[in-house]
Design a protein around this motif. Structure first.
Motif, PDB file in Angstrom:
ATOM      1  N   HIS A 225       0.850  -1.181   0.000  1.00 36.22           N
ATOM      2  CA  HIS A 225       0.000   0.000   0.000  1.00 36.22           C
ATOM      3  C   HIS A 225       0.891   1.238   0.000  1.00 36.22           C
ATOM      4  N   ASP A 226       0.689   2.090  -0.995  1.00 32.37           N
ATOM      5  CA  ASP A 226       1.406   3.368  -1.074  1.00 32.37           C
ATOM      6  C   ASP A 226       2.920   3.208  -0.971  1.00 32.37           C
ATOM      7  N   GLY A 227       3.459   2.279  -1.743  1.00 33.27           N
ATOM      8  CA  GLY A 227       4.902   2.115  -1.770  1.00 33.27           C
ATOM      9  C   GLY A 227       5.491   1.320  -0.631  1.00 33.27           C
ATOM     10  N   LEU A 228       4.634   0.855   0.289  1.00 33.77           N
ATOM     11  CA  LEU A 228       5.099   0.035   1.410  1.00 33.77           C
ATOM     12  C   LEU A 228       4.545  -1.379   1.263  1.00 33.77           C
ATOM     13  N   GLY A 229       5.326  -2.340   1.682  1.00 33.45           N
ATOM     14  CA  GLY A 229       4.897  -3.724   1.584  1.00 33.45           C
ATOM     15  C   GLY A 229       5.191  -4.480   2.860  1.00 33.45           C
ATOM     16  N   ARG A 230       4.538  -5.615   2.987  1.00 26.10           N
ATOM     17  CA  ARG A 230       4.808  -6.509   4.106  1.00 26.10           C
ATOM     18  C   ARG A 230       4.834  -7.924   3.575  1.00 26.10           C
ATOM     19  N   LEU A 255       9.216  -0.248  -1.004  1.00 27.02           N
ATOM     20  CA  LEU A 255       9.418  -0.773  -2.342  1.00 27.02           C
ATOM     21  C   LEU A 255      10.158   0.227  -3.221  1.00 27.02           C
ATOM     22  N   PRO A 256      11.011  -0.247  -4.130  1.00 28.32           N
ATOM     23  CA  PRO A 256      11.618   0.647  -5.106  1.00 28.32           C
ATOM     24  C   PRO A 256      10.541   1.324  -5.956  1.00 28.32           C
ATOM     25  N   GLU A 257      10.757   2.540  -6.329  1.00 31.67           N
ATOM     26  CA  GLU A 257       9.757   3.304  -7.061  1.00 31.67           C
ATOM     27  C   GLU A 257       9.388   2.610  -8.369  1.00 31.67           C
ATOM     28  N   GLY A 258       8.090   2.494  -8.593  1.00 28.06           N
ATOM     29  CA  GLY A 258       7.593   1.937  -9.837  1.00 28.06           C
ATOM     30  C   GLY A 258       7.481   0.428  -9.870  1.00 28.06           C
ATOM     31  N   LEU A 259       7.832  -0.250  -8.767  1.00 34.42           N
ATOM     32  CA  LEU A 259       7.773  -1.705  -8.745  1.00 34.42           C
ATOM     33  C   LEU A 259       6.780  -2.187  -7.690  1.00 34.42           C
TER      34      LEU A 259
END
Length: 379
Positions: A225-230, A255-259
């Motif tokens: 969500h919004d560039g963050l992951g778990r 997360l790296p931008e765009g991935l």
């Protein structure tokens, strides 16, 4: 060989659908497509015979029965029933029943599988390309009733296997139930100069029985969500009368931008570019009889008594602790406790550092104990 009959179908369908079929342009019938695709899959490799082809229009199912293939090298493959359910170009699942593979592995071997179900494989017939096969056909499958025979006697059996590596679904895993190996029979097929060492390993693992049973389960789940992951994972391996191994992992990531996280999981090199925001890892090792046998083996190989062998192991643990720190010493001392029987379980819990790259942790593994918050317990 039975063929799909448009006339019979029109009698069974409502009039409106019959008129639609009558107005449609001629097309290759689905049974014929299945036959053509199966023949193309084995083209140039040997001869393929198909006993019967049929379709069940109302259930959207195609069936090919009594498939027999023999390769130019003498390998033989037979499938009692091959079923395609759903849209031929995007099946819901493909099922193979009664699979037998003979004369392979350069040995008198026979592999039988009662049932193999591939879910949403993307196409009705496996692709010839290995990479496409892995992505499309080996992503979501269930296998049951596997039996490997050597010299007409069972060498390995597996009750069931389930694999789910659909990275878009948010969860997946591998589940293995009742894998049994007759190591003694398999070792008899090994080169003579390797058998002594293999038998020694087998005796330690199986307490001399020569038969090994294993159950395993690994599952993972992830969200973003919004560039963050778990990323979460847990798993276990249980080797009967030997050992148990379990793990639990929780990794919050930037997360790296765009991935997306699914893209990172599909490519380990990309995953290393993610930024850890802390995280926890727990590894539990339990003794079910293996570690005392390791002491007996080690002492015999060194020509010393078991108590002397254990004392040498303690001294070595202290020496490694002086070189790599107290955390490493605690792990090694815990393994010695398993070997001498003063503990039955060793648990290592690790808190990972925040704002760090996975690749940076892998670059210098010897420095990891200083960077990690590690706790070691025996019980």
């Amino acid at each position: 060989m039975s063929r799909f009959s448009p006339a019979a179908a029109r009698l069974a369908l409502p009039l409106t659908l019959a008129l639609t079929l009558a107005a449609a342009p001629p097309a290759l019938a689905d049974p014929e497509r299945l036959e053509a695709d199966l023949l193309a899959l084995f083209a140039g490799e040997g001869t393929l015979e198909i006993g019967d082809l049929s379709s069940a229009l109302l259930r959207s199912r195609l069936t090919a029965e009594e498939l027999r293939f023999e390769s130019h090298g003498g390998e033989r493959l037979s499938v009692e029933r091959y079923l395609v359910s759903g849209d031929y170009d995007a099946p819901d699942e493909v099922t193979l029943e009664g699979i037998r593979l003979e004369a392979f592995l350069d040995a008198p071997a026979m592999l039988d599988i009662q049932r193999l179900v591939v879910r949403e494989p993307g196409r009705a017939v496996p692709p010839g390309d290995d990479e496409a096969l892995l992505e499309q056909w080996l992503s979501r499958l269930t296998l049951s009733g596997l039996r490997l025979s050597l010299d007409e006697a069972p060498a390995a059996t597996l009750e069931s296997l389930r694999l789910d590596r659909d990275l878009e679904g948010g969860s997946g895993g591998l589940w293995l139930e009742a894998l049994e190996l007759d190591l003694a029979r398999m070792i008899d097929q090994a080169p003579p100069d390797e058998r002594t060492q293999l038998r020694m390993i087998s005796n330690v693992l199986t307490d001399g029985s020569g038969r090994l049973r294993l159950d395993a389960a690994f599952n993972a789940d992830w969200e973003e969500h919004d560039g963050l992951g778990r990323l979460g994972s847990e798993g276990r391996i249980a080797v009967q009368d030997a050992l148990g191994l379990a793990h639990e992992v929780q990794l919050p990531l930037r997360l790296p931008e765009g991935l997306t996280l699914a893209e990172l999981l599909a490519d380990e090199t990309l995953l290393q570019a993610a930024t850890l925001l802390g995280g926890e890892l727990r590894l539990t090792l339990s003794d079910e009889g293996l570690f005392p046998r390791l002491v007996t083996l080690g002492a015999a190989m060194q020509g010393v008594g078991e108590s002397q062998y254990l004392e040498q192991a303690r001294i070595q643990a202290q020496g490694f602790g002086m070189m790599f720190g107290p955390q490493v010493q605690a792990v090694l001392t815990g393994l010695v406790a398993l070997m001498e029987g003063s503990a039955e379980e060793l648990e290592v819990s690790v808190a990972l550092p925040g704002e760090s790259r996975l690749e940076s942790l892998a670059d210098d593994p010897l420095a990891l104990p200083e960077r990690l918050d590690m706790r070691v317990e025996t019980r």
